[in-house]
Design a protein around this motif. Structure first.
Motif, PDB file in Angstrom:
ATOM      1  N   ASP A  67      -7.196  -2.287  -3.981  1.00 16.56           N
ATOM      2  CA  ASP A  67      -7.941  -2.857  -2.865  1.00 16.56           C
ATOM      3  C   ASP A  67      -9.048  -1.898  -2.450  1.00 16.56           C
ATOM      4  OD1 ASP A  67      -8.891  -4.110  -0.648  1.00 16.56           O
ATOM      5  OD2 ASP A  67      -7.096  -3.829   0.562  1.00 16.56           O
ATOM      6  N   ALA A  68     -10.263  -2.290  -2.692  1.00 16.63           N
ATOM      7  CA  ALA A  68     -11.409  -1.410  -2.420  1.00 16.63           C
ATOM      8  C   ALA A  68     -11.566  -1.096  -0.939  1.00 16.63           C
ATOM      9  CB  ALA A  68     -12.693  -2.038  -2.951  1.00 16.63           C
ATOM     10  N   ASP A 107       3.135  -4.931  -6.765  1.00 20.37           N
ATOM     11  CA  ASP A 107       2.663  -4.748  -5.395  1.00 20.37           C
ATOM     12  C   ASP A 107       1.945  -3.413  -5.216  1.00 20.37           C
ATOM     13  OD1 ASP A 107       3.710  -7.223  -4.755  1.00 20.37           O
ATOM     14  OD2 ASP A 107       5.475  -6.420  -3.710  1.00 20.37           O
ATOM     15  N   LEU A 108       2.468  -2.361  -5.853  1.00 21.72           N
ATOM     16  CA  LEU A 108       1.802  -1.059  -5.772  1.00 21.72           C
ATOM     17  C   LEU A 108       0.413  -1.107  -6.411  1.00 21.72           C
ATOM     18  CD1 LEU A 108       4.722   1.412  -6.575  1.00 21.72           C
ATOM     19  CD2 LEU A 108       3.495   1.180  -4.406  1.00 21.72           C
ATOM     20  N   VAL A 167      -3.263   6.653 -12.451  1.00 26.06           N
ATOM     21  CA  VAL A 167      -2.390   7.799 -12.745  1.00 26.06           C
ATOM     22  C   VAL A 167      -1.187   7.774 -11.809  1.00 26.06           C
ATOM     23  CG1 VAL A 167      -2.216  10.320 -12.687  1.00 26.06           C
ATOM     24  CG2 VAL A 167      -4.217   9.244 -13.716  1.00 26.06           C
ATOM     25  N   GLY A 168      -1.441   7.532 -10.522  1.00 30.72           N
ATOM     26  CA  GLY A 168      -0.353   7.459  -9.548  1.00 30.72           C
ATOM     27  C   GLY A 168       0.599   6.310  -9.832  1.00 30.72           C
ATOM     28  N   VAL A 169       0.043   5.179 -10.229  1.00 35.33           N
ATOM     29  CA  VAL A 169       0.874   4.015 -10.555  1.00 35.33           C
ATOM     30  C   VAL A 169       1.769   4.318 -11.754  1.00 35.33           C
ATOM     31  CG1 VAL A 169       0.788   1.649 -11.462  1.00 35.33           C
ATOM     32  CG2 VAL A 169      -0.610   2.289  -9.490  1.00 35.33           C
ATOM     33  N   LEU A 170       1.240   5.027 -12.734  1.00 33.79           N
ATOM     34  CA  LEU A 170       2.061   5.372 -13.894  1.00 33.79           C
ATOM     35  C   LEU A 170       3.214   6.288 -13.514  1.00 33.79           C
ATOM     36  CD1 LEU A 170      -0.631   5.727 -16.676  1.00 33.79           C
ATOM     37  CD2 LEU A 170       1.146   3.980 -16.473  1.00 33.79           C
ATOM     38  N   GLY A 171       2.973   7.203 -12.586  1.00 37.55           N
ATOM     39  CA  GLY A 171       4.069   8.032 -12.083  1.00 37.55           C
ATOM     40  C   GLY A 171       5.121   7.176 -11.402  1.00 37.55           C
ATOM     41  N   ALA A 172       4.671   6.206 -10.616  1.00 37.80           N
ATOM     42  CA  ALA A 172       5.601   5.289  -9.960  1.00 37.80           C
ATOM     43  C   ALA A 172       6.345   4.444 -10.993  1.00 37.80           C
ATOM     44  CB  ALA A 172       4.845   4.395  -8.979  1.00 37.80           C
ATOM     45  N   ASP A 187      -3.677 -10.560  -9.729  1.00 36.68           N
ATOM     46  CA  ASP A 187      -2.215 -10.712  -9.652  1.00 36.68           C
ATOM     47  C   ASP A 187      -1.594 -10.818 -11.038  1.00 36.68           C
ATOM     48  OD1 ASP A 187      -2.468 -10.747  -6.916  1.00 36.68           O
ATOM     49  OD2 ASP A 187      -1.951 -12.861  -6.676  1.00 36.68           O
ATOM     50  N   GLU A 188      -2.184 -11.655 -11.879  1.00 39.32           N
ATOM     51  CA  GLU A 188      -1.610 -11.878 -13.211  1.00 39.32           C
ATOM     52  C   GLU A 188      -1.760 -10.657 -14.103  1.00 39.32           C
ATOM     53  OE1 GLU A 188       0.309 -13.979 -16.386  1.00 39.32           O
ATOM     54  OE2 GLU A 188       0.401 -14.009 -14.203  1.00 39.32           O
ATOM     55  N   VAL A 189      -2.913 -10.017 -14.072  1.00 42.52           N
ATOM     56  CA  VAL A 189      -3.110  -8.822 -14.891  1.00 42.52           C
ATOM     57  C   VAL A 189      -2.127  -7.733 -14.471  1.00 42.52           C
ATOM     58  CG1 VAL A 189      -4.727  -6.942 -15.421  1.00 42.52           C
ATOM     59  CG2 VAL A 189      -5.492  -9.322 -15.542  1.00 42.52           C
ATOM     60  N   ALA A 190      -1.975  -7.522 -13.170  1.00 40.67           N
ATOM     61  CA  ALA A 190      -1.035  -6.512 -12.683  1.00 40.67           C
ATOM     62  C   ALA A 190       0.401  -6.866 -13.083  1.00 40.67           C
ATOM     63  CB  ALA A 190      -1.149  -6.371 -11.170  1.00 40.67           C
ATOM     64  N   ARG A 191       0.774  -8.125 -12.930  1.00 44.79           N
ATOM     65  CA  ARG A 191       2.131  -8.552 -13.275  1.00 44.79           C
ATOM     66  C   ARG A 191       2.402  -8.374 -14.767  1.00 44.79           C
ATOM     67  NH1 ARG A 191       4.798 -11.910 -15.715  1.00 44.79           N
ATOM     68  NH2 ARG A 191       3.071 -13.233 -16.320  1.00 44.79           N
ATOM     69  N   VAL A 192       1.432  -8.728 -15.597  1.00 48.17           N
ATOM     70  CA  VAL A 192       1.593  -8.612 -17.046  1.00 48.17           C
ATOM     71  C   VAL A 192       1.736  -7.138 -17.452  1.00 48.17           C
ATOM     72  CG1 VAL A 192       0.328  -8.883 -19.225  1.00 48.17           C
ATOM     73  CG2 VAL A 192       0.564 -10.809 -17.666  1.00 48.17           C
TER      74      VAL A 192
END
Length: 196
Positions: free
Chosen positions: A191-192, A184-185, A155-160, A87-92
């Motif tokens: 999630d494996a 959230d994305l 890659v998809g997240v960067l597009g988002a 959570d923290e890594v994604a938020r940062v």
């Protein structure tokens, strides 16, 4: 013809020119940045600017790379201080990404000015690869996905992220909303159990 009495090393002069170029883009937009306007704004002769960048696309590409490097460095610094949780890594990652998007609006303007430039596509692929590698390395400890699957999701997240940043710049979302949406994305994407 503007000249300067300050003698700088080639590297220091290039940095000074790029600093001045950022200022020109901020005040006049990317269309206002040419080799001539940069020479005038920096108080140097035109040959100095031509020696450093050669062409206007060369100048824009150098400026784009520099801003992107600063953007990526800010994310890397933010990750150093992040608590070791998904959570923290994604938020940062998200907070740093959008802070840079807000602080460096010239990055989008320069990218738009370079559309159609053959060198720009190669640079964009290279820079996306750098972001993808940074993000995937930060998230890998929290994901059961293979490195390849995680990289593709990044890659998809960067597009988002780019699309959400556009919404942010159009004031259709707040920075907090943008960070929450992208976080959230990311968390849903790493999630494996959803890997097929």
């Amino acid at each position: 013809m503007a000249t300067t009495t300050t003698r700088l090393s080639k590297r220091a002069r290039r940095e000074q020119l790029l600093d001045t170029a950022v200022t020109v883009v901020r005040t006049e937009g990317a269309d206002g940045l040419t080799l001539v306007t940069l020479a005038e704004a920096a108080g140097v002769s035109r040959p100095i600017v031509y020696d450093h960048f050669g062409t206007r696309p060369g100048l824009l590409l150098a400026l784009y790379r520099r801003l992107d490097e600063r953007h990526r460095a800010a994310i890397a610094r933010a990750l150093q201080d992040a608590a070791p949780t998904a959570d923290e890594v994604a938020r940062v990652i998200c907070a740093a990404y959008f802070a840079c998007a807000i602080d460096m609006p010239e990055l989008s303007a320069i990218s738009a000015a370079l559309k159609g430039n053959p060198g720009m596509e190669a640079v964009q692929h290279e820079l996306i690869d750098g972001y993808t590698d940074l993000m995937a390395a930060a998230l890998l400890p929290y994901s059961g996905l293979t490195p390849e699957a995680l990289r593709l999701r990044c890659v998809g997240v960067l597009g988002a992220a780019e699309t959400i940043a556009a919404e942010l710049s159009r004031e259709r979302a707040t920075a907090d909303e943008a960070v929450t949406a992208l976080t959230d994305l990311i968390l849903g994407g790493i999630d494996a159990s959803s890997d097929r």
